[in-house]
Scaffold this active site. Structure first.
Site, PDB file in Angstrom:
ATOM      1  N   ILE A  69     -11.094   3.474  15.266  1.00 41.05           N
ATOM      2  CA  ILE A  69     -11.366   4.741  14.615  1.00 41.05           C
ATOM      3  C   ILE A  69     -10.949   4.735  13.144  1.00 41.05           C
ATOM      4  O   ILE A  69     -11.599   5.353  12.315  1.00 41.05           O
ATOM      5  CB  ILE A  69     -10.704   5.907  15.376  1.00 41.05           C
ATOM      6  CG1 ILE A  69     -11.197   7.230  14.828  1.00 41.05           C
ATOM      7  CG2 ILE A  69      -9.199   5.788  15.359  1.00 41.05           C
ATOM      8  CD1 ILE A  69     -10.855   8.415  15.677  1.00 41.05           C
ATOM      9  N   ASP A  70      -9.893   4.036  12.808  1.00 45.63           N
ATOM     10  CA  ASP A  70      -9.387   4.130  11.440  1.00 45.63           C
ATOM     11  C   ASP A  70      -8.753   2.825  10.981  1.00 45.63           C
ATOM     12  O   ASP A  70      -7.583   2.773  10.635  1.00 45.63           O
ATOM     13  CB  ASP A  70      -8.362   5.266  11.377  1.00 45.63           C
ATOM     14  CG  ASP A  70      -8.020   5.650   9.954  1.00 45.63           C
ATOM     15  OD1 ASP A  70      -8.849   5.423   9.047  1.00 45.63           O
ATOM     16  OD2 ASP A  70      -6.921   6.183   9.740  1.00 45.63           O
TER      17      ASP A  70
END
Length: 131
Positions: A69-70
């Site tokens: 996600i990041d």
């Protein structure tokens, strides 16, 4: 873990219904998302092993899709570890440079086969989608 505690510890029927039918699939499932910028790849392996062991013990399933996600960068060894060693079929991530994303969007290359190692050829390839 909250989803697990709220639903699955209370109801084996719900666990079977959702997981076994394919309505709920486990994506990535390290105990937390590993940091690609860590000094050593063993941290990536430890996080994934712990999470995958839990899913296998509790649900009899093995995650097939990676999701970052990041992330703060991607190393070549990551494609190899996720594909050949962890058995993922695909990997998806979102964080890339905005200029790279714009170019890939215009070239229609947001989905690629990422080759983690030239010397390992196809054993280090993984289908990769950029969200």
């Amino acid at each position: 873990m909250l989803l697990y505690q709220a639903f699955f510890q209370k109801s084996d029927a719900l666990k079977s219904e959702l997981v076994d039918s394919g309505q709920l699939e486990f994506i990535n499932w390290g105990m937390c998302m590993h940091d690609e910028a860590t000094p050593h790849y063993i941290d990536l392996i430890d996080q994934a092993t712990l999470g995958h062991r839990f899913i296998l013990d509790e649900f009899g399933k093995k995650p097939r899709v990676g999701w970052q996600i990041d992330p703060f960068g991607h190393s070549a060894v990551q494609a190899y570890l996720l594909c050949a060693e962890m058995g993922f079929d695909s990997l998806y991530f979102a964080r890339i440079d905005y200029q790279d994303r714009a170019k890939r969007r215009s070239d229609k290359t947001l989905e690629v086969i990422w080759q983690g190692s030239r010397s390992l050829s196809s054993s280090s390839q993984i289908f990769t989608g950029i969200c």
